[in-house]
Structure formats: structure tokens, C-alpha cells
Enzyme design. Structure first.
Site, PDB file in Angstrom:
ATOM      1  N   GLY A   1       0.821  -1.220   0.000  1.00 42.73           N
ATOM      2  CA  GLY A   1       0.000   0.000   0.000  1.00 42.73           C
ATOM      3  C   GLY A   1       0.847   1.259   0.000  1.00 42.73           C
ATOM      4  O   GLY A   1       0.670   2.140   0.846  1.00 42.73           O
TER       5      GLY A   1
ATOM      6  N   ARG B   1       0.302   5.910  -1.978  1.00 37.79           N
ATOM      7  CA  ARG B   1      -0.073   7.207  -1.391  1.00 37.79           C
ATOM      8  C   ARG B   1      -0.027   7.092   0.137  1.00 37.79           C
ATOM      9  O   ARG B   1       0.253   6.017   0.681  1.00 37.79           O
ATOM     10  CB  ARG B   1      -1.478   7.639  -1.844  1.00 37.79           C
ATOM     11  CG  ARG B   1      -2.557   6.648  -1.508  1.00 37.79           C
ATOM     12  CD  ARG B   1      -3.946   7.155  -1.933  1.00 37.79           C
ATOM     13  NE  ARG B   1      -4.957   6.195  -1.506  1.00 37.79           N
ATOM     14  CZ  ARG B   1      -5.385   5.177  -2.246  1.00 37.79           C
ATOM     15  NH1 ARG B   1      -4.890   5.001  -3.463  1.00 37.79           N
ATOM     16  NH2 ARG B   1      -6.289   4.347  -1.779  1.00 37.79           N
TER      17      ARG B   1
ATOM     18  N   TYR C   1     -13.774  -2.665  10.171  1.00 38.15           N
ATOM     19  CA  TYR C   1     -12.418  -2.085  10.215  1.00 38.15           C
ATOM     20  C   TYR C   1     -11.793  -2.320  11.587  1.00 38.15           C
ATOM     21  O   TYR C   1     -10.645  -2.764  11.696  1.00 38.15           O
ATOM     22  CB  TYR C   1     -12.500  -0.584   9.908  1.00 38.15           C
ATOM     23  CG  TYR C   1     -11.160   0.120   9.874  1.00 38.15           C
ATOM     24  CD1 TYR C   1     -10.341   0.038   8.757  1.00 38.15           C
ATOM     25  CD2 TYR C   1     -10.715   0.856  10.967  1.00 38.15           C
ATOM     26  CE1 TYR C   1      -9.106   0.676   8.724  1.00 38.15           C
ATOM     27  CE2 TYR C   1      -9.482   1.500  10.950  1.00 38.15           C
ATOM     28  CZ  TYR C   1      -8.681   1.407   9.819  1.00 38.15           C
ATOM     29  OH  TYR C   1      -7.458   2.042   9.791  1.00 38.15           O
TER      30      TYR C   1
HETATM   31  P1  NDP Z   1      -4.569   5.480   1.961  1.00 35.53           P
HETATM   32  O1  NDP Z   1      -5.973   5.223   1.571  1.00 35.53           O
HETATM   33  O2  NDP Z   1      -3.985   6.815   1.769  1.00 35.53           O
HETATM   34  O3  NDP Z   1      -3.601   4.384   1.262  1.00 35.53           O
HETATM   35  C1  NDP Z   1      -3.928   3.027   1.291  1.00 35.53           C
HETATM   36  C2  NDP Z   1      -2.922   2.267   0.460  1.00 35.53           C
HETATM   37  O4  NDP Z   1      -3.274   0.865   0.477  1.00 35.53           O
HETATM   38  C3  NDP Z   1      -2.913   2.684  -0.985  1.00 35.53           C
HETATM   39  O5  NDP Z   1      -1.593   2.653  -1.492  1.00 35.53           O
HETATM   40  C4  NDP Z   1      -3.760   1.623  -1.652  1.00 35.53           C
HETATM   41  O6  NDP Z   1      -3.448   1.509  -3.023  1.00 35.53           O
HETATM   42  C5  NDP Z   1      -3.335   0.398  -0.862  1.00 35.53           C
HETATM   43  N1  NDP Z   1      -4.246  -0.724  -0.967  1.00 35.53           N
HETATM   44  C6  NDP Z   1      -5.563  -0.769  -0.702  1.00 35.53           C
HETATM   45  N2  NDP Z   1      -6.061  -1.996  -0.938  1.00 35.53           N
HETATM   46  C7  NDP Z   1      -5.016  -2.758  -1.349  1.00 35.53           C
HETATM   47  C8  NDP Z   1      -4.867  -4.097  -1.745  1.00 35.53           C
HETATM   48  N3  NDP Z   1      -5.915  -4.949  -1.761  1.00 35.53           N
HETATM   49  N4  NDP Z   1      -3.646  -4.545  -2.134  1.00 35.53           N
HETATM   50  C9  NDP Z   1      -2.577  -3.721  -2.132  1.00 35.53           C
HETATM   51  N5  NDP Z   1      -2.655  -2.431  -1.760  1.00 35.53           N
HETATM   52  C10 NDP Z   1      -3.860  -1.953  -1.382  1.00 35.53           C
HETATM   53  O7  NDP Z   1      -4.492   5.060   3.505  1.00 35.53           O
HETATM   54  P2  NDP Z   1      -3.465   5.435   4.673  1.00 35.53           P
HETATM   55  O8  NDP Z   1      -2.129   5.731   4.129  1.00 35.53           O
HETATM   56  O9  NDP Z   1      -4.126   6.385   5.552  1.00 35.53           O
HETATM   57  O10 NDP Z   1      -3.461   4.028   5.445  1.00 35.53           O
HETATM   58  C11 NDP Z   1      -2.350   3.146   5.464  1.00 35.53           C
HETATM   59  C12 NDP Z   1      -2.581   2.178   6.615  1.00 35.53           C
HETATM   60  O11 NDP Z   1      -2.659   2.903   7.848  1.00 35.53           O
HETATM   61  C13 NDP Z   1      -3.877   1.374   6.519  1.00 35.53           C
HETATM   62  O12 NDP Z   1      -3.672   0.070   6.967  1.00 35.53           O
HETATM   63  C14 NDP Z   1      -4.798   2.097   7.493  1.00 35.53           C
HETATM   64  O13 NDP Z   1      -5.803   1.257   7.991  1.00 35.53           O
HETATM   65  C15 NDP Z   1      -3.808   2.509   8.553  1.00 35.53           C
HETATM   66  N6  NDP Z   1      -4.270   3.603   9.389  1.00 35.53           N
HETATM   67  C16 NDP Z   1      -4.581   4.819   8.834  1.00 35.53           C
HETATM   68  C17 NDP Z   1      -5.044   5.832   9.649  1.00 35.53           C
HETATM   69  C18 NDP Z   1      -5.420   7.166   9.120  1.00 35.53           C
HETATM   70  O14 NDP Z   1      -6.017   7.962   9.871  1.00 35.53           O
HETATM   71  N7  NDP Z   1      -5.104   7.509   7.868  1.00 35.53           N
HETATM   72  C19 NDP Z   1      -5.199   5.652  11.107  1.00 35.53           C
HETATM   73  C20 NDP Z   1      -4.839   4.337  11.572  1.00 35.53           C
HETATM   74  C21 NDP Z   1      -4.381   3.367  10.732  1.00 35.53           C
HETATM   75  P3  NDP Z   1      -4.521   1.138  -4.174  1.00 35.53           P
HETATM   76  O15 NDP Z   1      -5.829   1.723  -3.765  1.00 35.53           O
HETATM   77  O16 NDP Z   1      -3.947   1.696  -5.400  1.00 35.53           O
HETATM   78  O17 NDP Z   1      -4.527  -0.353  -4.209  1.00 35.53           O
END
Ligand code: NDP
Length: 244
Positions: free
Chosen positions: A10, A13, A154
Site C-alpha cells: 500500500g 499514497r 475495520y
Molecule cells: P490510503 O488510503 O492513503 O492508502 C492506502 C494504500 O493501500 C494505498 O496505497 C492503496 O493503493 C493500498 N491498498 C488498498 N487496498 C489494497 C490491496 N488490496 N492490495 C494492495 N494495496 C492496497 O491510507 P493510509 O495511508 O491512511 O493508510 C495506510 C494504513 O494505515 C492502513 O492500513 C490504514 O488502515 C492505517 N491507518 C490509517 C489511519 C489514518 O487515519 N489515515 C489511522 C490508523 C491506521 P490502491 O488503492 O492503489 O490499491
């Protein structure tokens, strides 16, 4: 210095992208993954290549699918014998009442957020055991500890990550592999993009630090955990601006 290798799932971004840039700046070879936004993933690679310190390989694929994860690791093991660090970061959010949630929505959250961690650890661990070294960092959430209203799936997926982290840490400690998780609070990424201005301000008011964390701060925390003393394992470390 020996080349170090990290996989960040992931990484197109948000927290994953900032973490990829951080590890590359420090000289790591960074494997970056995402499922859908391949153009954005290429942009991350371009930024790393422009910087010139670290290096980067794209390993796209859906980490919620075990076949995709196998092929991601096949590609990784063409470059290196083992990962030094695995960062299970990919995740998706879903807001809504539990009673309205469809089976496939539940399955998608659990597969993407939790099963992905199992699939990636299963592929990453055997070479780490052979080397008797390795770090696994699972990206969790404060909602996995405290629970969030209208985010039951979630919260359950992140609570599952916490349990997996503690159990796997015990299993792998004799092999000198550390497994930890970071329970982030609210980080300013697209994941929170559905909040309108009023909701954003109201949420900030609830956070003692008075603001969301930045993706760069999250990356710094991940870097620090990846380089913490080897005796630290099995921990769920919070970083939430004092929220809880
Ligand atoms: P974003 O939505 O900004 O980024 C999520 C990333 O995960 C993207 O690169 C997306 O790429 C990728 N992704 C989603 N589904 C898949 C998949 N099936 N396979 C591979 N890649 C995948 O989220 P954040 O950066 O905010 O979140 C990152 C992590 O931090 C997550 O686990 C989130 O739960 C956790 N988190 C975030 C918080 C927040 O407030 N932002 C708070 C607590 C935890 P693409 O869509 O192109 O596949």
C-alpha cells in the site's frame, strides 16, 4: 554496507508512500506495492530514482489475494534472498452501520486489512528464519483497541492484526525476528478524505494535539520501530496525538 531490503504494501499514497520515501532516503532497496493506482506507484518510484540514495522495484498486486502475494514474493526473491523489513501497511476503511453491511463488503475489509498480513508474513518468514533476522511491522489503528462506531469491520480487522502480531512475535522470537504493530490515531491521508470540513474540525478538537498526524510523522515512527532495539517485540505501540 550490506544492501537492506524492505517491502511496503500500500505504498502508492499516504503513510505507505511516505514510508517508502523515508526508507529509500536512508539507502534501502524498497519494494513498493499497491493494487489499483499503478501510475501513482510509478510516481513514487520516480521520486526515489530522482533522489538517488535508495533504489526501488514495483511489485503491484492485491495483497488480499494469496495468489497475488505469492507472485509478489516470487518477484522479490529474484532480487534478494530475504527481506530485512516487511511493512504490512495496505488497508481500506468502510463506514456504515453493521446491520447494513453486505457479506462482500465484510469479506473485502477482512481480506485486505487482515488476511493480507497473514499472506505476506507466510511468504516473508521462511528466509528470515534461515537468516535468523528480520523485522515485521503491522500497521494497526487505535480503533483495533478501542473500537469505532460505524467501523465494526475495520475495528475487527485491526484488532485481528493486534492478536496476530502478539502471537507471531512469540512464535518468531527464538529466530530473532521481531514482530510489532503501530496503532495510529488519525493521520492526514486520503483515507480520511470523506470527512467534510466541519467533521474534520470537530475531530481535530477531540485530539489533544489539536491536529491530525502527518504521513511523514507516521513514516518516521515506522522507521524508528524498524530500527528499535532487538529486545522489543510483540508490542502494539500507539501514536495518536494523545487521543487515548
Ligand atoms: P490510503 O488510503 O492513503 O492508502 C492506502 C494504500 O493501500 C494505498 O496505497 C492503496 O493503493 C493500498 N491498498 C488498498 N487496498 C489494497 C490491496 N488490496 N492490495 C494492495 N494495496 C492496497 O491510507 P493510509 O495511508 O491512511 O493508510 C495506510 C494504513 O494505515 C492502513 O492500513 C490504514 O488502515 C492505517 N491507518 C490509517 C489511519 C489514518 O487515519 N489515515 C489511522 C490508523 C491506521 P490502491 O488503492 O492503489 O490499491
Amino acid at each position: 554496507m550490506t544492501q537492506q531490503y524492505v517491502l511496503i504494501t500500500g505504498a502508492s499514497r499516504g503513510i505507505g508512500k511516505s514510508t517508502a520515501l523515508c526508507f529509500a532516503r536512508k539507502g534501502y532497496h524498497v519494494f513498493i506495492n499497491c493494487a489499483a493506482s499503478i501510475d501513482k506507484l510509478r510516481e513514487v518510484k520516480n521520486l526515489i530514482d530522482e533522489n538517488g540514495t535508495g533504489s526501488c522495484t514495483l511489485v503491484p498486486g492485491n495483497v488480499g489475494n494469496p495468489e497475488d502475494v505469492r507472485s509478489i514474493f516470487q518477484r522479490i526473491y529474484q532480487h534478494c534472498k530475504h527481506l530485512d523489513v516487511l511493512i504490512n501497511n495496505a488497508g481500506i476503511a468502510h463506514m456504515g452501520l453493521l446491520m447494513d453491511m453486505k457479506d462482500d463488503e465484510w469479506t473485502q475489509i477482512i481480506q485486505t486489512n487482515l488476511s493480507s498480513v497473514f499472506y505476506c508474513c507466510r511468504e516473508a518468514v521462511p528466509p528470515m528464519i534461515s537468516k535468523k533476522a528480520g523485522r515485521i511491522i503491522n500497521i494497526s489503528s487505535m480503533w483495533g483497541i478501542y473500537g469505532a462506531s460505524c467501523e465494526a469491520a475495520y475495528s475487527a480487522s485491526k484488532a485481528g492484526i493486534n492478536g496476530l502480531t502478539k502471537a507471531l512475535a512469540k512464535e518468531l522470537a527464538p529466530s530473532n525476528i521481531q514482530v510489532n504493530a503501530i496503532a495510529f490515531g488519525v493521520i492526514d491521508t486520503e483515507m480520511n478524505g470523506q470527512l467534510n470540513k466541519e467533521e474534520h474540525i470537530a475531530l481535530e478538537d477531540e485530539i489533544p494535539m489539536g491536529r491530525f498526524g502527518s504521513a511523514e510523522e507516521a513514516a518516521e515512527m515506522i522507521w524508528n520501530m524498524a530500527h528499535a532495539p532487538g529486545y522489543m517485540t510483540g508490542q502494539i505501540v500507539g501514536m495518536d496525538g494523545g487521543f487515548f
